[in-house]
Design an enzyme around this catalytic site. Structure first.
Site, short mmCIF file in Angstrom:
data_model
loop_
_atom_site.label_atom_id
_atom_site.label_comp_id
_atom_site.label_asym_id
_atom_site.label_seq_id
_atom_site.Cartn_x
_atom_site.Cartn_y
_atom_site.Cartn_z
N ARG A 166 -64.87 84.74 14.97
CA ARG A 166 -65.70 84.99 16.15
C ARG A 166 -66.56 83.79 16.46
NH1 ARG A 166 -67.57 90.66 13.71
NH2 ARG A 166 -67.35 89.33 11.90
N SER A 179 -68.09 95.69 13.64
CA SER A 179 -68.09 97.12 13.29
C SER A 179 -69.50 97.64 13.06
CB SER A 179 -67.23 97.36 12.04
OG SER A 179 -65.90 97.01 12.30
P1 ADP Z 1 -66.52 93.47 10.92
O1 ADP Z 1 -67.29 92.19 10.74
O2 ADP Z 1 -66.38 93.86 12.37
O3 ADP Z 1 -66.99 94.56 9.99
P2 ADP Z 1 -64.18 93.19 9.20
O4 ADP Z 1 -64.85 92.89 7.93
O5 ADP Z 1 -63.42 94.44 9.26
O6 ADP Z 1 -65.08 93.15 10.52
O7 ADP Z 1 -63.30 91.91 9.60
C1 ADP Z 1 -61.96 91.74 9.36
C2 ADP Z 1 -61.52 90.46 10.02
O8 ADP Z 1 -61.62 90.59 11.43
C3 ADP Z 1 -62.34 89.22 9.67
O9 ADP Z 1 -61.44 88.12 9.63
C4 ADP Z 1 -63.27 89.08 10.85
O10 ADP Z 1 -63.68 87.74 11.05
C5 ADP Z 1 -62.37 89.53 11.97
N1 ADP Z 1 -63.11 90.03 13.13
C6 ADP Z 1 -64.11 90.92 13.13
N2 ADP Z 1 -64.58 91.11 14.37
C7 ADP Z 1 -63.85 90.32 15.20
C8 ADP Z 1 -63.87 90.05 16.61
N3 ADP Z 1 -64.76 90.63 17.43
N4 ADP Z 1 -62.95 89.18 17.10
C9 ADP Z 1 -62.09 88.58 16.26
N5 ADP Z 1 -62.03 88.76 14.92
C10 ADP Z 1 -62.90 89.63 14.39
#
Ligand code: ADP
Length: 159
Positions: free
Chosen positions: A91, A128
């Site tokens: 991001r 999230s």
């Molecule tokens: P969050 O930070 O939303 O809890 P996760 O830990 O589930 O997300 O993240 C899983 C993967 O998805 C990581 O590589 C994270 O950088 C990526 N990710 C999370 N949010 C986004 C977004 N808005 N756009 C692109 N990639 C994302």
């Protein structure tokens, strides 16, 4: 045939995650999306089984995506599913710092490489933890999450 592993907490999956999955599904033959139990993130809102179900419902139109869950090391799962690469979404610059260290560590312990897919600007603010917070206080997140997630959040918080 190239298989990639996209691991994350996905608590819950949102449109930013979905965008990364869609790009990966266009680029590679098979995408394995894996919801992980991450003790560092504290008590999750949704169980692993629920998170898996929501990812499955949200990606059902993509024929080369399969979903699993795990509570071991990402690199062990990558080996188990036969992944050629780990895929991560980026991001903002702060994501890059932690993701780069994780990628280098994963490579050091297993030789598995990580590929970064940048978020389109449209969803780069999504996380999230914000979705959980807004939904808890009755806010509308329907434009930020797939319907499978919106439905469960409403079931949980609508009185
Ligand atoms: P969050 O930070 O939303 O809890 P996760 O830990 O589930 O997300 O993240 C899983 C993967 O998805 C990581 O590589 C994270 O950088 C990526 N990710 C999370 N949010 C986004 C977004 N808005 N756009 C692109 N990639 C994302």
């Amino acid at each position: 045939m190239t298989t990639v592993l996209y691991p994350g907490s996905f608590d819950p999956i949102h449109n930013g995650h979905l965008e990364i999955i869609e790009v990966a599904s266009r680029l590679f033959d098979e995408v394995v999306v894996a919801a992980v139990r991450n003790p560092q993130k504290g008590e999750p809102l949704f169980s692993l089984a629920d998170r898996q179900a929501m990812i499955e419902e949200s990606t059902s139109s993509l024929g080369n995506v399969r979903v699993t869950m795990f509570s071991s090391l990402v690199v062990a799962l990558a080996r188990d599913v036969g992944a050629d690469f780990i895929v991560k979404g980026l991001r903002v610059v702060s994501d890059f710092e932690s993701e780069l260290m994780m990628a280098q560590m994963n490579h050091a312990v297993s030789g598995v490489d990580t590929l970064f897919i940048p978020s389109g600007s449209k969803y780069s603010y999504l996380a999230s933890k914000f979705i959980r917070e807004i939904a808890r206080y009755g806010g509308d997140v329907s434009s930020m999450v797939p319907e499978a997630v919106n439905k469960r959040l409403r079931e949980r918080y609508d009185s």
